[in-house]
Design an enzyme around this catalytic site. Structure first.
Site, mmCIF file in Angstrom:
data_model
loop_
_atom_site.group_PDB
_atom_site.id
_atom_site.type_symbol
_atom_site.label_atom_id
_atom_site.label_comp_id
_atom_site.label_asym_id
_atom_site.label_seq_id
_atom_site.Cartn_x
_atom_site.Cartn_y
_atom_site.Cartn_z
ATOM 1 N N LYS A 73 66.327 47.550 4.277
ATOM 2 C CA LYS A 73 65.793 48.144 5.207
ATOM 3 C C LYS A 73 65.906 49.265 4.951
ATOM 4 O O LYS A 73 64.610 49.527 4.335
ATOM 5 C CB LYS A 73 65.585 47.789 6.766
ATOM 6 C CG LYS A 73 64.874 46.057 7.134
ATOM 7 C CD LYS A 73 65.642 45.705 8.935
ATOM 8 C CE LYS A 73 65.900 44.790 8.752
ATOM 9 N NZ LYS A 73 66.311 44.298 10.346
ATOM 10 N N GLN A 99 69.118 47.151 15.188
ATOM 11 C CA GLN A 99 69.230 45.947 14.842
ATOM 12 C C GLN A 99 69.988 44.995 15.733
ATOM 13 O O GLN A 99 70.977 45.575 16.511
ATOM 14 C CB GLN A 99 70.676 45.737 13.580
ATOM 15 C CG GLN A 99 70.829 44.408 12.902
ATOM 16 C CD GLN A 99 69.805 43.953 12.481
ATOM 17 O OE1 GLN A 99 68.486 44.927 11.419
ATOM 18 N NE2 GLN A 99 69.030 42.698 12.592
ATOM 19 N N ASP A 151 60.409 47.449 15.914
ATOM 20 C CA ASP A 151 60.552 45.720 16.120
ATOM 21 C C ASP A 151 58.901 45.500 17.081
ATOM 22 O O ASP A 151 59.403 44.195 17.504
ATOM 23 C CB ASP A 151 61.347 45.485 16.260
ATOM 24 C CG ASP A 151 62.215 44.837 15.012
ATOM 25 O OD1 ASP A 151 61.218 44.233 14.211
ATOM 26 O OD2 ASP A 151 63.218 44.699 15.906
#
Ligand code: NAP
Length: 294
Positions: free
Chosen positions: A54, A98, A121
């Site tokens: 990422k 994460q 996200d």
């Protein structure tokens, strides 16, 4: 009939070209450099790879990219303090925590701390609620990627019977909302669903996000259906080697489907590109600029 292959890599590459061009324009016209921060807690090898990819992708697009790594035994307060500092950092527009987190760190506490405007996200209750209300600015990356693939391949969504297998906050629930908003008739299936095969046979669009290799059999697929395989499963391939497979028995399903995503190279390829898109959208929103059409 052999299904059309839905090439996620190619669609993702085209999206990233648009994002790179937009990033140059934002820097030139507004002095704005989109910034992505990743936060990893612990040593999970797969998570380390995801986070590294990422950050690398963000750099490639000309974004500001920073990564933070806390030890596996980090306390919840340390994680929340780091998220709070990133909320306050004006160079950071997107924060990616994460998952999964070590068990001493409550995911809900992290999401309650994360600034929804930087929640790239789209996991915070605010962004989940905005999606439900039809007012989402930031949409969960993998479901967004799936919708882009369906659109790119001209798959008719309005009026179609869509089945989403899996009801996670990360994928199943937002995917079902997006399909509903696009006027599909949506069914959600999960581990307690009776006769999954029958549900699949009715689906014009079959989306599997389960995490069980090959659970969806080829003869469950309605002839001509679009099959979207979200699953990423690492299985032994003999000689101590591993390979990645999806949740659908690909070889059999592609003989009945009208279109199908391979694993790898299908949905997975879209996820990081959509994360970059969300970072750019968040940067524009925080700077008071209109959302670019990417
Ligand atoms: P998750 O949170 O583990 O959810 C799995 C879902 O599958 C649950 O809703 C579960 O039902 C359901 N399920 C389990 N066994 C089932 C069965 N036998 N029949 C029907 N449903 C069943 O997983 P997730 O985070 O959504 O991820 C799912 C898969 O997608 C994983 O392989 C993951 O690696 C992959 N994934 C890929 C990407 C990408 O970038 N391509 C992104 C996200 C996830 P219950 O709710 O009843 O337990």
């Amino acid at each position: 009939m052999t299904a059309r292959l839905i090439d996620g890599k190619a669609v993702a590459a085209r999206l990233e070209e648009r994002l790179a061009a937009e990033s140059v324009r934002l820097a030139r016209e507004h002095g704005l450099v989109p910034g992505l921060a990743t936060l990893l807690v612990g040593e999970d090898p797969a998570s380390k790879v995801y986070v590294r990819n990422k950050n690398k992708r963000a750099e490639r697009l000309g974004f500001h990219s920073v990564s933070f790594h806390l030890p596996a035994d980090a306390g919840e307060a340390d994680v929340l303090a780091r998220v709070g500092a990133l909320n306050d950092d004006p160079k950071v527009h997107g924060i990616l925590v994460q998952m999964p987190l070590p068990k001493q760190v409550r995911e809900a506490a992290v999401l309650d701390t994360l600034d929804p405007r930087k929640d790239v996200d789209a996991l915070t209750p605010t962004n989940a609620g905005l999606l439900l209300s039809g007012r989402a600015k930031l949409v969960s990356c993998t479901p967004l990627g799936v919708m882009m693939l369906l659109k790119d391949y001209g798959i008719e969504i309005a009026g179609a019977n869509a089945l989403v297998i899996g009801r996670s906050l990360l994928f199943g629930k937002p995917a079902a909302q997006l399909l509903l908003a696009a006027n599909a008739t949506v069914t959600m299936a999960h581990s307690k669903t009776r006769d999954l095969a029958e549900q699949c046979r009715r689906a014009d669009i079959l989306v599997a996000a389960i995490g069980r290799p090959g659970l969806v059999k080829g003869n469950w697929v309605k002839p001509g259906a679009a099959v979207i395989d979200v699953g990423i499963n690492r299985i032994e391939a003999g000689d101590g080697k591993y390979k990645i497979v999806g949740d659908v028995d690909y070889a059999a399903a592609r003989e009945r489907a009208g279109a199908i995503t391979p694993v790898p190279g299908g949905v997975g390829a879209m996820t990081i590109a959509c994360l970059m898109r969300n970072t750019l959208i968040a940067a524009c929103a925080l700077a008071g600029l209109p959302a670019p059409a990417v």
